[in-house]
Design a protein around this motif. Sequence first.
Motif, PDB file in Angstrom:
ATOM      1  N   PRO A 222     -10.632  96.386  74.293  1.00 42.84           N
ATOM      2  CA  PRO A 222     -10.684  95.402  75.392  1.00 42.84           C
ATOM      3  C   PRO A 222      -9.510  94.429  75.373  1.00 42.84           C
ATOM      4  CG  PRO A 222     -12.845  95.646  74.404  1.00 42.84           C
ATOM      5  CD  PRO A 222     -11.878  96.390  73.524  1.00 42.84           C
ATOM      6  N   THR A 223      -9.146  93.934  74.207  1.00 38.70           N
ATOM      7  CA  THR A 223      -8.015  93.007  74.099  1.00 38.70           C
ATOM      8  C   THR A 223      -6.721  93.695  74.496  1.00 38.70           C
ATOM      9  OG1 THR A 223      -9.129  91.813  72.337  1.00 38.70           O
ATOM     10  CG2 THR A 223      -6.752  91.498  72.525  1.00 38.70           C
ATOM     11  N   LEU A 224      -6.533  94.894  74.000  1.00 40.14           N
ATOM     12  CA  LEU A 224      -5.324  95.651  74.310  1.00 40.14           C
ATOM     13  C   LEU A 224      -5.220  95.905  75.811  1.00 40.14           C
ATOM     14  CD1 LEU A 224      -3.898  98.522  72.301  1.00 40.14           C
ATOM     15  CD2 LEU A 224      -4.257  98.855  74.715  1.00 40.14           C
ATOM     16  N   LEU A 225      -6.315  96.305  76.430  1.00 39.77           N
ATOM     17  CA  LEU A 225      -6.283  96.622  77.856  1.00 39.77           C
ATOM     18  C   LEU A 225      -6.073  95.384  78.714  1.00 39.77           C
ATOM     19  CD1 LEU A 225      -9.036  99.377  77.977  1.00 39.77           C
ATOM     20  CD2 LEU A 225      -6.548  99.666  78.043  1.00 39.77           C
ATOM     21  N   VAL A 226      -6.656  94.252  78.315  1.00 34.27           N
ATOM     22  CA  VAL A 226      -6.435  93.006  79.057  1.00 34.27           C
ATOM     23  C   VAL A 226      -4.977  92.582  78.934  1.00 34.27           C
ATOM     24  CG1 VAL A 226      -6.940  90.523  79.057  1.00 34.27           C
ATOM     25  CG2 VAL A 226      -8.807  92.179  78.972  1.00 34.27           C
ATOM     26  N   HIS A 227      -4.448  92.696  77.736  1.00 33.13           N
ATOM     27  CA  HIS A 227      -3.058  92.306  77.501  1.00 33.13           C
ATOM     28  C   HIS A 227      -2.084  93.182  78.287  1.00 33.13           C
ATOM     29  CE1 HIS A 227       0.342  90.593  75.400  1.00 33.13           C
ATOM     30  NE2 HIS A 227       0.763  91.808  75.116  1.00 33.13           N
ATOM     31  N   CYS A 228      -2.410  94.446  78.434  1.00 34.68           N
ATOM     32  CA  CYS A 228      -1.517  95.397  79.107  1.00 34.68           C
ATOM     33  C   CYS A 228      -1.965  95.717  80.527  1.00 34.68           C
ATOM     34  CB  CYS A 228      -1.429  96.687  78.305  1.00 34.68           C
ATOM     35  SG  CYS A 228      -0.691  96.487  76.686  1.00 34.68           S
ATOM     36  N   GLU A 229      -2.825  94.882  81.092  1.00 37.07           N
ATOM     37  CA  GLU A 229      -3.354  95.141  82.432  1.00 37.07           C
ATOM     38  C   GLU A 229      -2.216  95.335  83.440  1.00 37.07           C
ATOM     39  OE1 GLU A 229      -6.723  93.266  85.397  1.00 37.07           O
ATOM     40  OE2 GLU A 229      -5.867  92.032  83.835  1.00 37.07           O
ATOM     41  N   HIS A 230      -2.347  96.359  84.239  1.00 38.74           N
ATOM     42  CA  HIS A 230      -1.374  96.707  85.280  1.00 38.74           C
ATOM     43  C   HIS A 230      -0.001  97.085  84.700  1.00 38.74           C
ATOM     44  CE1 HIS A 230      -4.349  95.322  88.081  1.00 38.74           C
ATOM     45  NE2 HIS A 230      -4.308  94.103  87.584  1.00 38.74           N
ATOM     46  N   GLN A 231       0.022  97.486  83.479  1.00 30.42           N
ATOM     47  CA  GLN A 231       1.262  97.910  82.828  1.00 30.42           C
ATOM     48  C   GLN A 231       1.004  99.256  82.147  1.00 30.42           C
ATOM     49  OE1 GLN A 231       2.821  94.833  80.247  1.00 30.42           O
ATOM     50  NE2 GLN A 231       1.912  93.258  81.519  1.00 30.42           N
ATOM     51  N   GLY A 232       0.862 100.276  82.944  1.00 25.27           N
ATOM     52  CA  GLY A 232       0.484 101.592  82.442  1.00 25.27           C
ATOM     53  C   GLY A 232       1.287 102.064  81.248  1.00 25.27           C
ATOM     54  N   GLU A 233       2.601 101.955  81.331  1.00 28.71           N
ATOM     55  CA  GLU A 233       3.436 102.426  80.225  1.00 28.71           C
ATOM     56  C   GLU A 233       3.234 101.570  78.975  1.00 28.71           C
ATOM     57  OE1 GLU A 233       7.534 103.176  81.133  1.00 28.71           O
ATOM     58  OE2 GLU A 233       7.028 104.128  83.034  1.00 28.71           O
ATOM     59  N   SER A 234       3.079 100.273  79.158  1.00 32.11           N
ATOM     60  CA  SER A 234       2.845  99.400  78.011  1.00 32.11           C
ATOM     61  C   SER A 234       1.505  99.699  77.364  1.00 32.11           C
ATOM     62  CB  SER A 234       2.878  97.933  78.431  1.00 32.11           C
ATOM     63  OG  SER A 234       4.169  97.568  78.850  1.00 32.11           O
ATOM     64  N   ALA A 235       0.492  99.920  78.181  1.00 31.54           N
ATOM     65  CA  ALA A 235      -0.829 100.241  77.646  1.00 31.54           C
ATOM     66  C   ALA A 235      -0.794 101.560  76.887  1.00 31.54           C
ATOM     67  CB  ALA A 235      -1.858 100.296  78.767  1.00 31.54           C
ATOM     68  N   ALA A 236      -0.113 102.537  77.441  1.00 25.50           N
ATOM     69  CA  ALA A 236      -0.012 103.839  76.780  1.00 25.50           C
ATOM     70  C   ALA A 236       0.729 103.707  75.458  1.00 25.50           C
ATOM     71  CB  ALA A 236       0.688 104.844  77.689  1.00 25.50           C
ATOM     72  N   ALA A 237       1.805 102.934  75.443  1.00 27.90           N
ATOM     73  CA  ALA A 237       2.573 102.728  74.210  1.00 27.90           C
ATOM     74  C   ALA A 237       1.741 101.985  73.172  1.00 27.90           C
ATOM     75  CB  ALA A 237       3.854 101.963  74.506  1.00 27.90           C
ATOM     76  N   ALA A 238       0.979 100.984  73.601  1.00 27.66           N
ATOM     77  CA  ALA A 238       0.134 100.224  72.678  1.00 27.66           C
ATOM     78  C   ALA A 238      -0.962 101.104  72.098  1.00 27.66           C
ATOM     79  CB  ALA A 238      -0.474  99.013  73.384  1.00 27.66           C
ATOM     80  N   LEU A 239      -1.581 101.936  72.929  1.00 28.59           N
ATOM     81  CA  LEU A 239      -2.602 102.861  72.433  1.00 28.59           C
ATOM     82  C   LEU A 239      -2.009 103.856  71.448  1.00 28.59           C
ATOM     83  CD1 LEU A 239      -4.676 103.626  75.648  1.00 28.59           C
ATOM     84  CD2 LEU A 239      -5.489 102.510  73.564  1.00 28.59           C
ATOM     85  N   ASP A 240      -0.838 104.359  71.762  1.00 31.43           N
ATOM     86  CA  ASP A 240      -0.168 105.298  70.870  1.00 31.43           C
ATOM     87  C   ASP A 240       0.087 104.639  69.516  1.00 31.43           C
ATOM     88  OD1 ASP A 240       1.205 107.786  70.236  1.00 31.43           O
ATOM     89  OD2 ASP A 240       3.060 106.614  70.398  1.00 31.43           O
ATOM     90  N   THR A 241       0.557 103.414  69.530  1.00 31.03           N
ATOM     91  CA  THR A 241       0.812 102.690  68.285  1.00 31.03           C
ATOM     92  C   THR A 241      -0.467 102.459  67.504  1.00 31.03           C
ATOM     93  OG1 THR A 241       2.733 101.600  69.264  1.00 31.03           O
ATOM     94  CG2 THR A 241       1.759 100.556  67.323  1.00 31.03           C
ATOM     95  N   LEU A 242      -1.520 102.054  68.196  1.00 30.45           N
ATOM     96  CA  LEU A 242      -2.810 101.831  67.545  1.00 30.45           C
ATOM     97  C   LEU A 242      -3.290 103.108  66.861  1.00 30.45           C
ATOM     98  CD1 LEU A 242      -5.366 100.179  66.940  1.00 30.45           C
ATOM     99  CD2 LEU A 242      -6.205 100.842  69.215  1.00 30.45           C
ATOM    100  N   PHE A 243      -3.226 104.229  67.558  1.00 27.84           N
ATOM    101  CA  PHE A 243      -3.692 105.489  66.977  1.00 27.84           C
ATOM    102  C   PHE A 243      -2.803 105.936  65.816  1.00 27.84           C
ATOM    103  CE2 PHE A 243      -5.753 106.120  71.251  1.00 27.84           C
ATOM    104  CZ  PHE A 243      -7.028 105.866  70.780  1.00 27.84           C
ATOM    105  N   LYS A 244      -1.521 105.666  65.885  1.00 28.49           N
ATOM    106  CA  LYS A 244      -0.626 105.998  64.765  1.00 28.49           C
ATOM    107  C   LYS A 244      -0.990 105.192  63.526  1.00 28.49           C
ATOM    108  CE  LYS A 244       3.428 107.522  67.351  1.00 28.49           C
ATOM    109  NZ  LYS A 244       4.794 107.186  67.761  1.00 28.49           N
ATOM    110  N   ILE A 245      -1.259 103.904  63.716  1.00 25.61           N
ATOM    111  CA  ILE A 245      -1.629 103.046  62.583  1.00 25.61           C
ATOM    112  C   ILE A 245      -2.941 103.507  61.969  1.00 25.61           C
ATOM    113  CG2 ILE A 245      -2.373 100.706  61.962  1.00 25.61           C
ATOM    114  CD1 ILE A 245      -0.327  99.714  64.078  1.00 25.61           C
ATOM    115  N   VAL A 246      -3.923 103.779  62.810  1.00 26.31           N
ATOM    116  CA  VAL A 246      -5.224 104.219  62.320  1.00 26.31           C
ATOM    117  C   VAL A 246      -5.097 105.557  61.590  1.00 26.31           C
ATOM    118  CG1 VAL A 246      -7.495 105.048  63.062  1.00 26.31           C
ATOM    119  CG2 VAL A 246      -6.574 102.920  63.992  1.00 26.31           C
TER     120      VAL A 246
END
Length: 64
Positions: A28-52
């Motif tokens: 939820p925090t990630l999506l709110v932070h990246c709202e309306h920024q598709g590429e940023s949200a995708a990059a943030a999710l990719d980073t999160l999954f890499k870390i995990v």
Amino acid sequence: MGLLHQRIGLAPKWYIGIYHKYIVSLLPTLLVHCEHQGESAAAALDTLFKIVTFDTCLAIDSYT
């Protein structure tokens, strides 16, 4: 951390399962932070999954 989990007898499935809670709590925090920024949200999710994934691999390597 994996060594500690192994020492106390915590099976990997329990350790790995907690990552679901981490991801669900962060989304939820990630999506709110990246709202309306598709590429940023995708990059943030990719980073999160890499870390995990990286942390999971480190922990599992400790069990072997």
